[in-house]
Structure formats: C-alpha cells, structure tokens
Scaffold this motif. Structure first.
Motif, PDB file in Angstrom:
ATOM      1  N   GLU A  58      27.287 138.567  23.130  1.00 52.44           N
ATOM      2  CA  GLU A  58      27.092 138.582  24.577  1.00 52.44           C
ATOM      3  C   GLU A  58      26.279 139.678  25.027  1.00 52.44           C
ATOM      4  OE1 GLU A  58      28.162 140.094  28.542  1.00 52.44           O
ATOM      5  OE2 GLU A  58      28.799 141.054  26.755  1.00 52.44           O
ATOM      6  N   SER A  59      26.118 140.681  24.227  1.00 57.25           N
ATOM      7  CA  SER A  59      25.361 141.929  24.811  1.00 57.25           C
ATOM      8  C   SER A  59      24.248 142.302  23.884  1.00 57.25           C
ATOM      9  CB  SER A  59      26.325 143.253  24.867  1.00 57.25           C
ATOM     10  OG  SER A  59      27.045 143.617  23.617  1.00 57.25           O
ATOM     11  N   HIS A  60      24.264 141.418  22.883  1.00 56.08           N
ATOM     12  CA  HIS A  60      22.902 141.744  21.919  1.00 56.08           C
ATOM     13  C   HIS A  60      22.046 140.189  21.701  1.00 56.08           C
ATOM     14  CE1 HIS A  60      25.500 145.035  21.072  1.00 56.08           C
ATOM     15  NE2 HIS A  60      24.467 145.578  20.631  1.00 56.08           N
ATOM     16  N   GLY A  61      20.587 140.542  21.726  1.00 51.34           N
ATOM     17  CA  GLY A  61      19.856 139.257  21.426  1.00 51.34           C
ATOM     18  C   GLY A  61      19.776 138.982  20.214  1.00 51.34           C
ATOM     19  N   ARG A  62      20.245 139.671  19.347  1.00 52.22           N
ATOM     20  CA  ARG A  62      20.389 139.155  17.842  1.00 52.22           C
ATOM     21  C   ARG A  62      21.561 140.043  16.999  1.00 52.22           C
ATOM     22  NH1 ARG A  62      17.206 141.093  13.280  1.00 52.22           N
ATOM     23  NH2 ARG A  62      15.971 142.307  14.622  1.00 52.22           N
ATOM     24  N   VAL A  63      22.345 139.409  16.425  1.00 57.33           N
ATOM     25  CA  VAL A  63      23.357 140.012  15.440  1.00 57.33           C
ATOM     26  C   VAL A  63      22.826 139.655  14.246  1.00 57.33           C
ATOM     27  CG1 VAL A  63      25.570 140.463  15.048  1.00 57.33           C
ATOM     28  CG2 VAL A  63      25.124 139.672  17.424  1.00 57.33           C
ATOM     29  N   HIS A  64      23.000 140.829  13.114  1.00 59.82           N
ATOM     30  CA  HIS A  64      22.347 140.615  11.780  1.00 59.82           C
ATOM     31  C   HIS A  64      23.514 141.047  10.895  1.00 59.82           C
ATOM     32  CE1 HIS A  64      19.287 141.250   8.851  1.00 59.82           C
ATOM     33  NE2 HIS A  64      19.685 142.633   8.630  1.00 59.82           N
ATOM     34  N   LEU A  65      24.118 140.255  10.343  1.00 60.82           N
ATOM     35  CA  LEU A  65      25.172 140.576   9.318  1.00 60.82           C
ATOM     36  C   LEU A  65      25.086 140.651   8.011  1.00 60.82           C
ATOM     37  CD1 LEU A  65      27.431 137.451  11.276  1.00 60.82           C
ATOM     38  CD2 LEU A  65      27.219 139.995  11.870  1.00 60.82           C
ATOM     39  N   ILE A  66      25.324 141.726   7.373  1.00 60.67           N
ATOM     40  CA  ILE A  66      24.966 141.846   5.966  1.00 60.67           C
ATOM     41  C   ILE A  66      26.257 142.069   4.914  1.00 60.67           C
ATOM     42  CG2 ILE A  66      23.609 143.516   4.670  1.00 60.67           C
ATOM     43  CD1 ILE A  66      22.201 141.694   6.422  1.00 60.67           C
ATOM     44  N   ASN A  67      26.277 141.388   4.009  1.00 63.69           N
ATOM     45  CA  ASN A  67      27.260 141.454   3.066  1.00 63.69           C
ATOM     46  C   ASN A  67      26.377 141.621   1.835  1.00 63.69           C
ATOM     47  OD1 ASN A  67      26.961 138.684   2.669  1.00 63.69           O
ATOM     48  ND2 ASN A  67      29.330 138.261   3.338  1.00 63.69           N
ATOM     49  N   ASN A  68      27.177 141.713   0.474  1.00 58.10           N
ATOM     50  CA  ASN A  68      26.747 141.649  -0.702  1.00 58.10           C
ATOM     51  C   ASN A  68      25.812 140.491  -1.079  1.00 58.10           C
ATOM     52  OD1 ASN A  68      27.551 144.149  -1.389  1.00 58.10           O
ATOM     53  ND2 ASN A  68      29.266 143.406  -2.748  1.00 58.10           N
ATOM     54  N   ASP A  69      26.459 139.244  -0.243  1.00 56.89           N
ATOM     55  CA  ASP A  69      25.585 137.884  -0.853  1.00 56.89           C
ATOM     56  C   ASP A  69      24.051 138.013  -0.296  1.00 56.89           C
ATOM     57  OD1 ASP A  69      28.212 137.230  -1.358  1.00 56.89           O
ATOM     58  OD2 ASP A  69      28.631 135.886   0.298  1.00 56.89           O
ATOM     59  N   VAL A  70      24.007 138.600   0.657  1.00 52.98           N
ATOM     60  CA  VAL A  70      22.781 138.621   1.198  1.00 52.98           C
ATOM     61  C   VAL A  70      21.958 139.875   1.186  1.00 52.98           C
ATOM     62  CG1 VAL A  70      23.454 136.969   3.057  1.00 52.98           C
ATOM     63  CG2 VAL A  70      23.289 139.416   3.604  1.00 52.98           C
ATOM     64  N   ALA A  71      22.512 140.820   0.485  1.00 51.75           N
ATOM     65  CA  ALA A  71      21.959 142.383   0.146  1.00 51.75           C
ATOM     66  C   ALA A  71      20.540 142.106  -0.185  1.00 51.75           C
ATOM     67  CB  ALA A  71      22.593 142.935  -0.895  1.00 51.75           C
ATOM     68  N   LYS A  72      19.890 141.030  -1.129  1.00 48.40           N
ATOM     69  CA  LYS A  72      18.707 141.263  -1.555  1.00 48.40           C
ATOM     70  C   LYS A  72      17.686 140.252  -0.866  1.00 48.40           C
ATOM     71  CE  LYS A  72      19.259 142.680  -6.376  1.00 48.40           C
ATOM     72  NZ  LYS A  72      20.558 142.897  -6.706  1.00 48.40           N
ATOM     73  N   VAL A  73      18.282 139.507  -0.228  1.00 45.37           N
ATOM     74  CA  VAL A  73      17.339 138.602   0.673  1.00 45.37           C
ATOM     75  C   VAL A  73      17.332 138.486   2.032  1.00 45.37           C
ATOM     76  CG1 VAL A  73      18.062 136.631  -0.950  1.00 45.37           C
ATOM     77  CG2 VAL A  73      19.493 136.895   0.723  1.00 45.37           C
ATOM     78  N   HIS A  74      18.026 139.584   2.698  1.00 46.78           N
ATOM     79  CA  HIS A  74      18.072 139.612   4.191  1.00 46.78           C
ATOM     80  C   HIS A  74      16.700 140.253   4.744  1.00 46.78           C
ATOM     81  CE1 HIS A  74      18.439 143.807   5.077  1.00 46.78           C
ATOM     82  NE2 HIS A  74      19.260 143.956   3.866  1.00 46.78           N
ATOM     83  N   THR A  75      16.345 139.805   5.871  1.00 40.84           N
ATOM     84  CA  THR A  75      14.812 140.209   6.554  1.00 40.84           C
ATOM     85  C   THR A  75      14.985 141.446   7.282  1.00 40.84           C
ATOM     86  OG1 THR A  75      15.751 138.895   8.523  1.00 40.84           O
ATOM     87  CG2 THR A  75      14.312 137.696   6.761  1.00 40.84           C
ATOM     88  N   GLY A  76      16.065 142.170   7.236  1.00 38.49           N
ATOM     89  CA  GLY A  76      16.138 143.549   7.734  1.00 38.49           C
ATOM     90  C   GLY A  76      16.343 143.643   9.245  1.00 38.49           C
ATOM     91  N   HIS A  77      17.350 144.645   9.562  1.00 39.85           N
ATOM     92  CA  HIS A  77      17.764 144.765  11.055  1.00 39.85           C
ATOM     93  C   HIS A  77      16.613 144.915  12.040  1.00 39.85           C
ATOM     94  CE1 HIS A  77      19.882 147.300  14.139  1.00 39.85           C
ATOM     95  NE2 HIS A  77      18.510 147.644  14.223  1.00 39.85           N
ATOM     96  N   GLY A  78      15.544 145.508  11.614  1.00 37.86           N
ATOM     97  CA  GLY A  78      14.669 145.666  12.571  1.00 37.86           C
ATOM     98  C   GLY A  78      13.472 144.506  12.742  1.00 37.86           C
ATOM     99  N   ASN A  79      13.387 143.676  11.605  1.00 42.48           N
ATOM    100  CA  ASN A  79      12.216 142.843  11.370  1.00 42.48           C
ATOM    101  C   ASN A  79      12.555 141.570  12.436  1.00 42.48           C
ATOM    102  OD1 ASN A  79      10.748 144.240   9.611  1.00 42.48           O
ATOM    103  ND2 ASN A  79      11.305 142.896   7.809  1.00 42.48           N
ATOM    104  N   VAL A  80      11.495 141.379  13.299  1.00 42.57           N
ATOM    105  CA  VAL A  80      11.701 140.163  14.066  1.00 42.57           C
ATOM    106  C   VAL A  80      11.030 138.903  13.591  1.00 42.57           C
ATOM    107  CG1 VAL A  80      11.076 139.563  16.428  1.00 42.57           C
ATOM    108  CG2 VAL A  80      11.396 141.812  16.321  1.00 42.57           C
ATOM    109  N   MET A  81      11.827 138.170  13.112  1.00 43.47           N
ATOM    110  CA  MET A  81      11.593 136.807  12.753  1.00 43.47           C
ATOM    111  C   MET A  81      11.183 135.807  13.887  1.00 43.47           C
ATOM    112  SD  MET A  81      11.410 138.004   9.614  1.00 43.47           S
ATOM    113  CE  MET A  81      10.918 136.407   8.477  1.00 43.47           C
ATOM    114  N   PRO A  82       9.897 134.895  13.607  1.00 42.73           N
ATOM    115  CA  PRO A  82       9.861 134.084  14.694  1.00 42.73           C
ATOM    116  C   PRO A  82      10.839 132.741  14.803  1.00 42.73           C
ATOM    117  CG  PRO A  82       8.210 133.854  12.742  1.00 42.73           C
ATOM    118  CD  PRO A  82       8.862 135.171  12.513  1.00 42.73           C
TER     119      PRO A  82
END
Ligand code: NAP
Length: 513
Positions: free
Chosen positions: A446-470
């Motif tokens: 409700e108060s954030h344009g994007r929510v970036h959820l990180i656990n071990n499953d995505v540790a190596k593949v996530h795109t990063g807190h600050g990276n804006v993906m199209p």
C-alpha cells in the motif's frame, strides 16, 4: 570547448551566450557547456507535435517497436564511448556506468520485443465491450489512443542514459514524440546518445528532440494535451506541479521523486537472511555512490540482531576501495558534482547530530584520488536506538552513500517504521519464513511501488533491491512522487488517452479489429 547544441525543429541549435559548464567531478575539468538561451520552445514543440507525432502515429506499434530495435543497435555500437563519457562526467567506475548505459539499452530492447507482439493496429483495446442495452443492441468499448501532444522529460542527473530510454521507449512505442531536457550536470551522455540516434536517421523528423540547460518557456509553451514526466527532487516536483499549465490547464504530469527506501530483516532472522541483507545494503550504499532513487536509506532489524548487523556492515564496508574511477581496483567512484558533494556532506552532518555512528568511511577509508577538490565521499552508516522519535531519519533523503540502521520490537513495529517513509519506491524484505514474507508484502504494498522479497531460494538470481526492471512498476505513492513508470505494457498508458466508445456492437468490433 564542446558546446552541446540543442536538437529542435529538425536541426542543431546552439543556445546564445557562454552557457553553463559540464564538469568532471574528480578533476574539475570543464568537459562541455550547455545552454538554451534564445531558443524558441513554442516553435520546437509545434515541430515535434506536427512532424514527429504525425509520422510516428502513421506507424503501427510493431513498426515503432522495430525503430526501438534499431536504436538499440546504434547504442550498442557506441557503448565504449558512453562508458568513457560516464567515467569523465559522472565519475563512475565501469560497473556503475553499466547500470546506467546497459540498463538503458536493456530497457529499450525489452520494449522493442514487447512492442513487436502488439497488434498491427494504431490503438489498443482496454478490455472487451460491455452491453448498455437489452440484447446487446448498444454497447461500450474502452480504447486507448496515442496522445497527440508531445512528451517532455525533465530528468535527474543520476541516470543520463537509463533515465532517457526508460521513458522514451514507452513514449516512442506509443507513437508520441519526445523532448528530453537532461539535468545540466550530466547532460553530455544523454546528448551524445541522442546525437548518435539522430545521425543514424532511424526516427522520423521531430520524433526525438533534446534541449539542454534551462530553456525559457519550457512549460509555458506546452499545450493541454502534452504530457510531462519529471524525475528529480520533491521540491522541484512541487514547484512544477504549481505551474499553471499543470495545475490549471491539465497537462498530464508524472513525478518520480525522493524516497527513503527501507530494507527489513525478518523477525526470525537466521544467519543466511542476515547475510543477504548485509550484502544488499553494502551494494546499495556503494553502487553509483548511493545516488540511486531506489537505494536503501533505512535498515530495519530485530533488536536482538542490531549489534551483529552493525558489526557485519562495518566489516564489509571497511574493505571498499573508494576513489578516482580511473585508478585500478577502485570499487566506488565519485558523486556527480561538487554541489552534490556539499549537499551530501551537509546531510551527513545533520544526521550525525542526532544519530550514533555504525561505520564512518571518513575515518576508516582512505580516498584514493589527487588533491581534495574532487566530489568523492566515502560511505557512512548511522544508527539509532530511538527510531520512533528520531527527528530526521524517516524524512530526510541524503542522496549519497548514507544509510541508517535501526532496531524494531516486533513485526507490527517493523512494518510501521517502513511506512514512516510516507510512500517509498521500494522496500526489500529478508527472511526464510514464507509466511512472514507474504504478510510483509501485503502490508507494504500500500505504501511502496515495489516490494522485493528475498529468501535463500532467490539468493543467487534476484535482480537487486535497487535495480529497476522494465517488467516491474517503478514509482511510489506519497512523497515518492505518486508516479508510475515501466511495468511492461502498463507504461504505455501514460502516453495514451482512454476513451469509452459507445455504439452498435458491430461498429465497436470494427474499431477494435
Ligand atoms: P532536481 O534538482 O529536482 O532536478 C531535476 C531536473 O529538474 C533537472 O533536469 C533540473 O535541471 C530540472 N529543474 C530543476 N529546477 C527546475 C525548474 N524550476 N524548472 C524546470 N526544471 C527544473 O533533482 P536532481 O538533484 O537532479 O536529482 C536528485 C533527486 O532526484 C533525488 O532526490 C532523487 O531521489 C531523485 N530521483 C528520483 C528518481 C525516481 O525515479 N524516483 C530517479 C532519480 C532521481 P538542471 O539540472 O538544469 O538544474
């Protein structure tokens, strides 16, 4: 001296007078000048609307997508030159320049592919028809048609490449001509890219225009059916919003502004989750010297983990090499200008007066650069034991390598602290408890344009807190400006008008098909 001319009315036009200098933030060398004194913005806009807009709208979405693909090829061919300009004008190391240069090219190529799959037609249907009379004798169909005005982009200094192309991709694909006004401090890269694309003769005349410096009548010369997309500080956004063209005459306005984004370590906080948070905070503090609107400014951790996280951050940050990006082995370069350095130093002093120190790069990192005129500032992490009553940390964005660590009591407290940003671009959450991640996402959305959820499953593949993906929405409510950009085809809506067409179903089908 490289005087950056403005490309308007299908020709290069220099501003009158000396213009203002574009500097190397490390050496202080003047690289170019920008200026738009004496430029006729009304004539420039008329040309863009009449020539550029008409020619672009005569093409289908798929044909315009092909133009984006051709722009990608030109930019790729000149990549090395863009990295060189970034190093000189933005003071960034190669990896940080890539976020801007390659990020822009990637976003364009994403929209080239996406647009290639759109209908061959010249409008987009919004949903299907709904009956308005018995037996569907009369119905309504919503359609989206390209804006007939122009899109003016007023951009921030931190992304001279990506900031242009992430907006231009959606505008050009929609069939709307673009006028870009880059931030003066880093206008050179935007200018060079536009020049390469113009020289390549890809786009119809008037489709892509650039004006540097501060042209007179930039807003006054707009008309009510133009659109403006602004990226920059909340103060400038507020003054633009008050302009009669926007406030009274209905020029559509999108704003992407400051944001005090947070990173939140879940209450379960195993060591893996903590390691993931620490790695991301260090990355966000150091990439582009923290000059990212999405960078982590507030780090929320369970009270019991505060000391461990503080020690881990200090340990990692003391090994960061900071200095002149031309030197071998430097990981973090400069801020973009001396005035930004002064603003960040002033912000650090304000936070310092009411915070503890977790890590102080001013003491613990030796800056590797000649002299002391450069705009290089090492990372600083503050801490507070009183996040509820801290006078600045939830309000003040220090737009550099600066963040504040704070403890929370329980989940409700953590989520309430994240909301104290009063609307942010992004929050990232680190936990190996899927229930907590889901709960946090629903609460923070409700108060954030994007929510970036990180656990071990995505540790190596996530795109990063600050990276804006199209593929994902970029923008945030409240103080983040209330804007929306990207998010796949959603981005095209800003450059279209929605109209409800009512008529016989057979006629409506003809329009859509
Ligand atoms: P800024 O001072 O607000 O400037 C942004 C743009 O507005 C520049 O092109 C600037 O031109 C122009 N401008 C300033 N005053 C103006 C006026 N009165 N009339 C017309 N144009 C005017 O912001 P900044 O310092 O460049 O950027 C840093 C801020 O941008 C940070 O707060 C950051 O959070 C925010 N930002 C947000 C996002 C996002 O997507 N949400 C992305 C990047 C940055 P000149 O350069 O010629 O002054």
């Amino acid at each position: 001296m490289n005087k950056l001319a403005n490309y308007l009315e299908g020709r290069w036009q220099e501003g009158a007078g000396a213009g203002s200098p574009v500097l190397d933030p490390v050496t202080g060398e003047t690289l170019a000048t920008v200026g738009a004194d004496g430029i006729d913005m009304a004539a420039a806009y008329a040309f863009a609307r009449n020539q550029g807009g008409t020619a672009l709208r005569a093409l289908s979405y798929a044909q315009r997508a092909e133009l984006l693909g051709a722009i990608v090829k030109v930019l790729q061919a000149n990549r090395d030159k863009y990295f060189d300009i970034s190093l000189k004008n933005s003071g960034t190391v190669q990896n940080d320049s890539a976020v801007d240069v390659d990020g822009g090219i990637y976003t364009l190529s994403y929209y080239a592919k996406l647009g290639g799959k759109l209908t061959a037609g010249q409008l987009m249907a919004d949903g299907t028809a709904d009956a308005l009379a018995r037996d569907n004798a009369f119905a309504t169909q919503h359609i989206l048609v390209p804006v007939r005005g122009l899109a003016l982009f007023i951009n921030a200094f931190n992304f001279p490449s990506w900031g242009l192309w992430e907006k231009a991709a959606a505008a050009l694909l929609s069939g709307v001509p673009v006028v870009i006004k880059p931030a003066s401090a880093t206008a050179w890269l935007t200018h060079e890219m536009v020049k390469d694309v113009i020289d390549a003769g890809i786009l119809p005349g008037g489709a892509l225009n650039i004006v540097c410096g501060r042209p007179a009548n930039m807003l006054e010369a707009l008309d009510s059916l133009d659109v403006v997309s602004f990226t920059g500080s909340a103060d400038t956004a507020a003054s633009l919003r008050n302009h009669p063209k926007i406030k009274l005459e209905g020029v559509r306005f999108n704003a992407e502004t400051d944001s005090v984004n947070s990173a939140l370590l879940g209450p379960d906080a195993d060591d893996d989750a903590m390691g993931l948070l620490v790695r991301e905070v260090v990355r966000e503090l150091t990439i582009k010297s923290g000059q990212k609107c999405t960078a982590i400014r507030r780090i929320l951790v369970p009270q019991a983990r505060y000391a461990t996280v503080a020690a881990a951050l200090a340990d990692k940050l003391k090994g960061i090499t900071v200095g002149d990006p031309r030197l071998e082995g430097i990981r973090m370069g400069s801020l973009v200008s001396a005035s930004q350095r002064d603003a960040i130093v002033a912000g650090i002093q304000k936070l310092e007066a009411c915070s503890d120190i977790v890590f102080d790069g001013r003491q613990d990192i030796k800056i590797q650069a000649e002299g002391n005129q450069h705009a290089i500032v090492p990372p600083v992490v503050f801490g507070t034991q009183n996040p509820d009553t801290h006078p600045l940390v939830h309000e003040m964005e220090v737009f550099g390598p600066v963040a504040t660590l704070m403890p929370y009591r329980d989940t409700d407290h953590a989520l309430a602290l994240a909301r104290r940003g009063m609307g942010s671009l992004v929050a990232s959450v680190y936990s190996n408890d899927p229930d907590f991640l889901a709960q946090a996402a629903i609460s923070l959305a409700e108060s954030h344009g994007r929510v970036h959820l990180i656990n071990n499953d995505v540790a190596k593949v996530h795109t990063g807190h600050g990276n804006v993906m199209p593929q994902s929405n970029h923008g945030g409510p409240g103080r983040a400006g209330g804007g929306e950009e990207l998010g796949g085809l959603r981005a095209l809506r800003f450059y279209h008008r929605l109209s409800a067409v009512q008529g016989a179903p057979g006629v409506l089908e003809k329009i859509v098909n």
